[in-house]
Design an enzyme around this catalytic site. Structure first.
Site, short mmCIF file in Angstrom:
data_model
loop_
_atom_site.label_atom_id
_atom_site.label_comp_id
_atom_site.label_asym_id
_atom_site.label_seq_id
_atom_site.Cartn_x
_atom_site.Cartn_y
_atom_site.Cartn_z
CB ALA A 11 -0.91 0.00 1.22
NE ARG A 17 -3.78 5.80 -13.69
CZ ARG A 17 -4.12 4.61 -14.18
NH1 ARG A 17 -5.05 4.53 -15.12
NH2 ARG A 17 -3.56 3.51 -13.72
CG ASP A 105 -4.50 -0.90 -5.53
OD1 ASP A 105 -4.15 -2.09 -5.35
OD2 ASP A 105 -4.01 -0.19 -6.41
N GLY A 142 0.47 -6.84 -16.28
CA GLY A 142 1.53 -7.77 -16.62
C GLY A 142 0.92 -9.00 -17.30
NE ARG A 335 -28.59 16.60 17.56
CZ ARG A 335 -28.42 17.73 18.25
NH1 ARG A 335 -29.44 18.57 18.40
NH2 ARG A 335 -27.26 18.00 18.79
CE LYS A 353 -28.51 16.89 23.35
NZ LYS A 353 -27.81 17.99 23.99
CG ASN A 388 -31.34 21.59 25.45
OD1 ASN A 388 -31.71 22.54 24.75
ND2 ASN A 388 -30.48 20.69 25.03
CE1 TYR A 389 -24.97 25.67 26.21
CE2 TYR A 389 -25.65 27.02 24.34
CZ TYR A 389 -24.65 26.56 25.20
OH TYR A 389 -23.36 26.99 25.02
C1 UD1 Z 1 1.35 -4.64 -10.96
C2 UD1 Z 1 2.16 -5.76 -11.60
C3 UD1 Z 1 1.43 -6.25 -12.83
C4 UD1 Z 1 0.02 -6.69 -12.47
C5 UD1 Z 1 -0.70 -5.56 -11.74
C6 UD1 Z 1 -2.03 -6.06 -11.22
C7 UD1 Z 1 4.45 -5.20 -11.10
C8 UD1 Z 1 5.72 -4.65 -11.63
N1 UD1 Z 1 3.45 -5.26 -11.96
O1 UD1 Z 1 1.34 -3.58 -11.89
O2 UD1 Z 1 2.12 -7.36 -13.37
O3 UD1 Z 1 -0.69 -7.05 -13.63
O4 UD1 Z 1 0.06 -5.09 -10.62
O5 UD1 Z 1 -2.77 -5.01 -10.70
O6 UD1 Z 1 4.36 -5.61 -9.96
N2 UD1 Z 1 3.40 -0.61 -4.67
C9 UD1 Z 1 4.19 -0.36 -3.58
N3 UD1 Z 1 5.43 0.15 -3.78
C10 UD1 Z 1 5.93 0.41 -5.01
C11 UD1 Z 1 5.10 0.14 -6.14
C12 UD1 Z 1 3.85 -0.38 -5.92
O7 UD1 Z 1 3.79 -0.59 -2.43
O8 UD1 Z 1 7.08 0.85 -5.10
C13 UD1 Z 1 2.06 -1.17 -4.43
C14 UD1 Z 1 0.96 -0.28 -4.90
O9 UD1 Z 1 0.54 0.60 -3.86
C15 UD1 Z 1 -0.12 -1.27 -5.26
C16 UD1 Z 1 0.67 -2.49 -5.72
O10 UD1 Z 1 1.96 -2.36 -5.19
O11 UD1 Z 1 -0.87 -1.63 -4.14
C17 UD1 Z 1 0.73 -2.60 -7.23
O12 UD1 Z 1 1.40 -1.46 -7.73
P1 UD1 Z 1 0.97 -0.77 -9.08
O13 UD1 Z 1 1.87 0.38 -9.36
O14 UD1 Z 1 -0.50 -0.53 -9.07
O15 UD1 Z 1 1.33 -1.93 -10.08
P2 UD1 Z 1 0.90 -2.05 -11.56
O16 UD1 Z 1 1.75 -1.15 -12.38
O17 UD1 Z 1 -0.56 -1.95 -11.66
#
Ligand code: UD1
Ligand code: CA
Length: 464
Positions: A11, A17, A105, A142, A335, A353, A388-389
């Site tokens: 995370a 975005r 996420d 990927g 409330r 309340k 009340n106040y």
């Molecule tokens: C990644 C995968 C991809 C896969 C996709 C699925 C890699 C290189 N690619 O791509 O193969 O299809 O997820 O959703 O892993 N995060 C960190 N630290 C970092 C980078 C990322 O904690 O330095 C966390 C992000 O917060 C997220 C997760 O890793 O929770 C995935 O990162 P994100 O940048 O969304 O990866 P994708 O490019 O979507």
């Protein structure tokens, strides 16, 4: 507890975005922050440990997730998913078994799907098993590259050849790893790729070259691995989560007149044969009894309703208890810290309340009862207000059983209206009314006979 199972949640990513000051994983879908959905899944697997990797907005996320069963590590700077998992190494020092990697996420994943991946890892003693899905549009993900059917490596969209981009089996970002070789192998990842990052998926290629078992499990529902990058995706995933919650209530015997507009939080309980009309919002720890009817536009937050309660349109109930057979609204507001007794009737434009109302009491119209204790069988007339106040402190109003408060009375607290007492309409009650007495506190009416005609002749002597 599954002693051999350690869960790591990534995370640290920015979530550019989302265009938000709030870290992405703290945005809510169907009533919970995204990461909380992931943590609920994690806890349902009863693991030995849960580690969350934080980066962007680390302190805000930490405050939301850290607890007795969740520890946090920081990834700073963020150099990719492989580098992110590496940061969990010290926290897992001495641990044995396997690691389930989840993304903060990706909130739709189910325990049943995760179990399939765990089982596949156990069955083949694989160094890694990747959860995958077949999707119509794999752009951005990927790709799973197979040779003679067997998983060979994962190539990121940006690094893929046109032929590789044709592959529709994608990496979900959910993996199960054998713990023993994991952190040493992560140290061998390179960053010679389009983003200059340490890609976790490259581990597949490393392991395969080492002669270790690598495998993939294709999930049936591609929806489950949906990650959230934009507000539009947040809304779509929220709808899916809400649909699951609503579906479960309908299965359990609750009528949702319009499931698409029923907003029911994940921790809400609803009894059988209760009916929810469109645009009802139930959140927090709300519990609704059996056979209730909640009309359109009602919001119930962290409140408990008994059986057979009716709430008419556009009423709000917060952190209060409503007993069996009570009727509220339309346009009622209850409330926090209120207790509404059985068969109580609260009508339109009534605000309650921090008050207790006894069985069968009626507050039909346009009233405010704050900091009050009202007995059973009381009739509170239209326009009654508890004062009340005093500008500094709140004071209590007590109204005994069977009392009758006439319309448009003000009860200046602290004050007590006795059992069975009457308050005359339009009174400003500043002193206690004894049991069974009539309290009357208003100017006496005098009628001036012929006054109107006299005024007319004075102001217009000609009588025109
Ligand atoms: C990644 C995968 C991809 C896969 C996709 C699925 C890699 C290189 N690619 O791509 O193969 O299809 O997820 O959703 O892993 N995060 C960190 N630290 C970092 C980078 C990322 O904690 O330095 C966390 C992000 O917060 C997220 C997760 O890793 O929770 C995935 O990162 P994100 O940048 O969304 O990866 P994708 O490019 O979507
Ligand atoms: Ca990325």
């Amino acid at each position: 507890m599954q002693n051999d199972l350690h869960i790591v949640v990534l995370a640290a990513g920015k979530g550019t975005r989302m265009k938000s000051a709030l870290p992405k994983v703290l945005h809510k879908a169907a009533g919970l922050p995204l990461i909380e959905w992931v943590l609920r899944l994690a806890r349902s697997l009863d693991p030995a440990s849960i580690t969350v990797v934080l980066g962007h907005g680390a302190e805000a996320v930490r405050a939301a997730v850290e607890g007795p069963d969740v520890r946090c590590v920081i990834q700073e700077p963020q150099l990719g998913t492989g580098h992110a998992l590496l940061q969990a190494g010290p926290a897992l020092e001495g641990a044995t078994g396997r690691v389930l990697l989840l993304s903060g996420d990706v909130p739709l994943l189910t325990a049943a799907s995760v179990r399939r991946v765990l089982d596949a890892q156990a069955a083949r003693a694989a160094a890694v098993v990747v959860a995958t899905a077949e999707v119509p549009d794999p752009t951005g993900y990927g790709r799973m590259i197979r040779e003679d059917g067997a998983l060979a490596r994962i190539v990121e969209h940006r690094d893929a050849t046109p032929a590789e981009r044709e592959v529709r089996e994608i990496n979900s970002g959910v993996y199960v790893f054998e713990l023993a070789p994991l952190f040493a192998a992560l140290g061998r990842l390179g960053s010679a790729n389009a983003q200059g990052e340490y890609y976790l998926p490259d581990l597949v290629d490393i392991y395969r070259r080492d002669g270790r078992v690598v495998d993939a499990v294709k999930l049936d529902e591609a929806d489950e691995i949906r990650g959230i990058n934009t507000r539009a995706e947040l809304a779509e995933v929220g709808r899916v989560l809400q649909g699951r919650i609503n579906g479960a209530h309908m299965t359990a015997g609750v009528t949702l007149v319009d499931p698409a507009t029923a907003y029911i939080g994940p921790d809400v309980r609803i009894g059988q044969d209760t009916i929810l009309h469109p645009f009802v919002i139930l959140d927090g720890s709300t519990a609704i009894g059996e056979g209730c009817e909640l009309h359109a536009g009602t919001r119930i937050s962290a409140a408990t309703l008994g059986n057979g309660v009716t709430v008419f349109n556009h009423s709000v109930v917060q952190a209060s208890t409503v007993a069996d057979g009570a009727q509220l609204g339309p346009f009622a507001r209850i409330r926090p810290e209120s207790t509404i007794g059985e068969q109580v009737h609260i009508g339109n434009f009534v605000e309650i309340k921090k008050s207790q109302l006894g069985k069968g009491t009626k507050v039909g119209h346009l009233a405010y009862l704050g900091d009050s204790t009202v007995g059973a069988g009381v009739n509170v007339g239209a326009g009654t207000i508890t004062c009340n106040y005093d500008g500094r402190k709140k004071h209590r109003t007590v109204i005994g059983d069977g009392a009758f408060v006439g319309s448009d009375s003000t009860l200046v607290a602290p004050v007590r209206v006795g059992e069975g007492a009457y308050v005359a309409a339009g009174s400003a009650i500043t002193d206690d009314v004894p049991d069974g007495a009539l309290g009357i506190a208003r100017g006496r009416q005098t009628n001036k006979t012929g006054w109107v005609a006299a005024r007319v002749s004075k102001s217009d002597p000609a009588g025109r």
